[in-house]
Design an enzyme around this catalytic site. Structure first.
Site: not given
Length: 487
Positions: A143, A76
């Site tokens: 994350e 991400d």
């Protein structure tokens, strides 16, 4: 074109990643890309229940006896854009381009954090020139918003004894430890009042132009926090005008230093010239105090259509909000006594908003020392109790304790010196790396973190140095080629 840069496979894959929307919690398309990538190249691939991906590849010929090494990245990116930039992070590609020695994005975050690391891990799997023992590539989800993938990692999924995290942002530095963190959200209910008859002027105050940045890596650089600067203005300067607060908001991510904050107010039109003069005065003050660090900082006043302002806060809750924000701690709390130049403890007031008759603030606290992190949480609890606010503590994780006797660290240091004829710096980062959580599931795993030089991650000023990507890749390839030395 990114795809013409060296190392070829890394930049080609990163160019692909830039075309795929992948903000946190919206990783479906990047997941499909990685799975399709694995299938296309005949690489074993599996997903766990939280969405993490594990790709495995056997050793190249002659290196079958080497220990397995896991390469790790998160899929991400942080979705931040400049005011006025037309970009939908759920549908639009990142407009990456080369600017001299750097790769940047047009008006948005680039996603080099951690897109370049992800690209390098995938490139290892397909570049025929890379020699390696057995390889695992672990790609985690979300994350940036709480390390959800790392929290959900199964204890028996990975087989490797060694792990290289690719999420560091300073080439030439090898990280062997990181700060722990915890989220703190404070909320309280608010009530509204009718707009006074004499308040015939509806204005928006905008504080913009700040650099923002990563709330861990950049917290010590003296950059302004737009929320705190707006609160200071309302508490200290705007009190000379009889204004009423209708709305206040700022920041968008708890791990990014807020670059912008906005307040909507009402007042008597006769007081408008005075407010304009106060804003001009505050602009001068901010340039005097922060101009060297924040040269583009700007506070402006614009008119709001009267039909868009339906109500104002009661004076009680207006004062409560302003005083709360002005009092709230933010920034570096303490520098490390053991590691020169490293922040030990900090907190970031990352988000403020009013929604559904509720005032919300969100902090991210970081520390190398768990007890120091707990002390900051205790301070925020006390402040919340003073204003009868509800609070929630979530997403807590311990730091990654340095291991200076690490075999993988020694190999990386030796290879860096051998390739570049200079010593790599051994560092501990004041940011959350997933390694700390991996240690909970894999306590005996030997880990380091390396990466290229990325400037201003988590902000639209994010850029990655092209030469540093090449140097990072050279080190990564050399470590993998020398994996037999880890036995």
């Amino acid at each position: 074109m990114l795809s013409t840069l060296t190392p070829k496979f890394v930049w080609q894959i990163f160019n692909d990643i830039c075309k795929i929307p992948h903000p946190s919690h919206h990783e479906q398309m990047i997941t499909k890309y990685i799975v399709d990538f694995a299938n296309t190249h005949h690489i074993d691939c599996k997903l766990d229940k939280v969405g993490n991906i594990l790709l495995t590849k056997p050793a190249t010929k002659g290196m079958e006896a080497c220990p397995s090494i896991a390469l790790q990245a998160h899929m991400d990116m942080v979705p931040q854009k400049n005011e006025g930039t037309s970009h939908n992070f759920l549908t639009d590609s990142i407009q990456a381009y080369v600017d001299g020695e750097w790769v940047k994005a047009k008006g948005t975050t680039l996603g080099a954090d951690n897109g370049v690391g992800l690209a390098s891990a995938l490139a290892v799997l397909i570049d025929p020139a890379v020699e390696h023992g057995p390889i695992e590539v672990l790609v985690t989800v979300s994350e940036e918003t709480g390390m959800h993938g790392a929290f959900g990692l199964q204890p028996d999924w990975l087989k490797s004894q060694y792990l290289i995290n690719t999420d560091s942002e300073d080439e030439g530095e090898i990280f062997t430890g990181c700060a722990g963190g915890v989220d703190f959200t404070s909320t309280f209910s608010i009530t509204y009042a009718v707009i006074p008859e004499k308040h015939d002027c509806y204005m928006s105050i905008s504080l913009k132009g700040l650099k923002g940045g990563h709330s861990g890596c950049d917290i010590h650089l003296g950059r302004g926090n737009a929320i705190k600067l707006m609160a200071r203005f309302l508490a200290q300067y705007a009190q000379d005008v009889s204004f009423r607060l209708a709305d206040i908001k700022g920041g968008s991510l708890r791990n990014a230093i807020p670059r912008e904050a906005f307040a909507e107010i009402t007042l008597n039109k006769q007081d408008l010239p005075k407010l304009e003069a106060i804003i001009k005065q505050y602009q001068t003050i901010l340039h005097n105090e922060l101009g060297h660090v924040e040269p583009a900082i700007e506070i402006t006043l614009s008119e709001v259509e009267s039909n868009k302002v339906k109500r104002i806060l009661t004076t009680e809750h207006q004062d409560k909000i302003i005083n709360w924000l002005n009092t709230a701690p933010n920034g570096v709390v303490r520098m490390s006594d053991q590691l020169h130049g490293v922040v030990e403890t900090s907190l970031n007031l990352g988000i403020v908003s009013i929604k559904d008759n509720q005032f919300n603030t969100h902090f991210l606290i970081r520390s190398q020392v768990d007890s120091a992190k707990d002390a900051v949480v205790s301070t925020l609890i006390s402040l919340s109790q003073l204003v009868n606010a509800n609070y929630e503590i979530s997403g807590g994780y311990s730091g990654w304790e340095p291991n200076l006797d690490s075999q993988l660290l020694k190999l990386a240091k030796d290879k860096y010196h051998e390739i570049f004829s200079q010593q790599a710096k051994i560092m501990v980062i004041h940011a959350g790396l997933e390694c700390g959580l991996f240690k909970q599931s894999y306590p005996h795993m030997d880990m380091i973190s390396i990466g290229p030089t990325i400037v201003s991650p988590h902000s639209p000023d994010e850029k990655v140095n092209i030469q540093s990507v090449y140097r990072y890749w050279e080190l990564l390839v050399a470590i993998l080629k020398s994996a037999s030395l880890l036995k």
